[in-house]
Scaffold this motif. Structure first.
Motif, short mmCIF file in Angstrom:
data_model
loop_
_atom_site.label_atom_id
_atom_site.label_comp_id
_atom_site.label_asym_id
_atom_site.label_seq_id
_atom_site.Cartn_x
_atom_site.Cartn_y
_atom_site.Cartn_z
N GLN A 1 1.02 4.35 -2.78
CA GLN A 1 0.92 5.75 -2.36
C GLN A 1 2.12 6.56 -2.86
OE1 GLN A 1 0.22 5.31 1.74
NE2 GLN A 1 -0.94 7.19 1.93
N SER B 1 -3.95 3.82 -5.49
CA SER B 1 -3.86 5.03 -4.67
C SER B 1 -3.91 6.25 -5.59
CB SER B 1 -2.54 4.99 -3.90
OG SER B 1 -2.37 6.18 -3.19
N ALA C 1 0.84 -1.21 0.00
CA ALA C 1 0.00 0.00 0.00
C ALA C 1 0.88 1.26 0.00
CB ALA C 1 -0.92 -0.01 1.22
N ASN C 2 1.99 1.21 0.76
CA ASN C 2 2.92 2.35 0.77
C ASN C 2 3.50 2.60 -0.62
OD1 ASN C 2 2.61 2.71 3.46
ND2 ASN C 2 4.59 1.85 4.07
N SER D 1 1.83 7.33 -6.48
CA SER D 1 0.84 8.37 -6.71
C SER D 1 1.39 9.74 -6.30
CB SER D 1 -0.42 8.02 -5.93
OG SER D 1 -1.16 9.15 -5.68
#
Length: 338
Positions: free
Chosen positions: A110, A230, A106-107, A113
């Motif tokens: 992000q 993200s 998930a990082n 993005s």
């Protein structure tokens, strides 16, 4: 057909200018920015050739030209000078490493993005379909929660609606039977074995186990959380992508259904290095005005997934390519056991 140096220089100048301001580029502007000492007539002739070859097109309302998907393709494949991205700058933006792989992924989405200002996407490693153990929890009459523990400690739950009402003792007995005989196998393998062995088990226990195996197999095959996206909202401020209701609808469909994106990322995991899918050229990209820049990432030397940036066709590729490339390397190293 090979483009000569002049045509390449003009096409490169045109694409770069169009990416920068989104307006069709005229011959006069090209003669200034290309640095070529050519007469406007010569430039017009070269542009007419490029148009005939399908690399640029003329919007009706203007004397200037814009790149086509083929024009973008030759630009990213042969004319692009990729900017060097300072890796320390990227690393300091975000420490990817966390104890939980899913959080690390998930990082990474992000980070893609925030560095690109578009949407970042990561396709997670496919989950192994083997389980270490299961547990049944009686919620109420005929409603049982199946708890599945994977070898890595991941836990998934599935609700079972049963014909019969089972006692807690029966549930413990059934779970123990499955764990002792089949722990460490995939649910599909258990299904095959159970069919042969169920004749020796009491019918109602057998049907509970069968229901558990079906649900377990479905839980393991569910890839809906395999993709992390993200920054979709960033794309709303890109006028090329959100200029009309039709594009907006297409874009939201893509994020909602995810299947097309999954396919695209799956295809790119079979290649090495950064790949660029340009809308209008690749059937895998749902919109003409959209491009996806992807790269596979590895865990301990094996490619396990793909990540990328989703943005407008008119994006600064020379900036986005190194962002994708370096994030893939950082994620590979964060997920590998050194």
């Amino acid at each position: 057909m090979q483009l000569d140096t002049r045509a390449q220089t003009l096409l490169k100048a045109l694409v770069e200018r169009y990416i920068a301001d989104g307006l069709p580029v005229g011959s006069r502007a090209l003669s200034k920015i290309s640095g070529l000492d050519l007469s406007p007539a010569t430039i017009r002739n070269i542009m007419a050739d490029l148009e005939e070859l399908g690399y640029v097109s003329s919007p009706h309302t203007s004397a200037g030209r814009i790149p086509t998907p083929r024009g973008y393709r030759i630009f990213v494949d042969t004319l692009l000078t990729v900017r060097h991205l300072d890796e320390h700058m990227v690393e300091s933006r975000m420490r990817l490493q966390t104890p939980q792989p899913q959080k690390t992924i998930a990082n990474a989405a992000q980070m893609l993005s925030s560095l690109s200002q578009f949407a970042g996407v990561v396709l997670s490693p496919r989950r192994e379909s083997v389980f270490q153990q299961i547990e049944f929890l009686r919620l109420s009459e005929k409603r049982i929660l199946l708890v599945i523990v994977a070898p890595g400690g991941d836990v998934q739950n599935r609700l079972l609606l049963t014909e019969a009402d089972y006692t807690p003792a029966q549930l413990v007995q059934s779970a123990n039977y499955i764990n002792q005989n089949y722990g460490g196998l995939s649910f599909d393998a258990v299904r095959v074995r159970l069919q042969g062995e169920l004749r020796q088990l009491r019918d109602d226990m057998g049907s509970l186990m069968q229901a558990a195996v079906e649900a377990g197999s479905e839980a393991m095959a569910d890839h809906s959380d395999d993709m992390v996206i993200s920054g979709e909202r960033n794309l709303l401020s890109v006028s090329d992508l959100s200029s009309n209701m039709h594009s907006l609808r297409q874009m939201f469909d893509m994020f909602e259904q995810k299947t097309g994106l999954m396919q695209l990322l799956d295809v790119s995991s079979k290649a090495t290095g950064v790949q660029i899918f340009i809308g209008g050229e690749s059937n895998l990209v749902p919109m003409d005005e959209m491009s996806v820049v992807t790269a596979p990432y590895e865990v301990n030397g094996t490619i396990v997934g793909t990540l990328g940036v989703i943005g407008p066709t008119r994006m600064a590729y020379e900036r986005v390519i190194p962002i994708v490339d370096i994030t893939a390397k950082l994620l590979s190293s964060a997920l590998s056991h050194h």
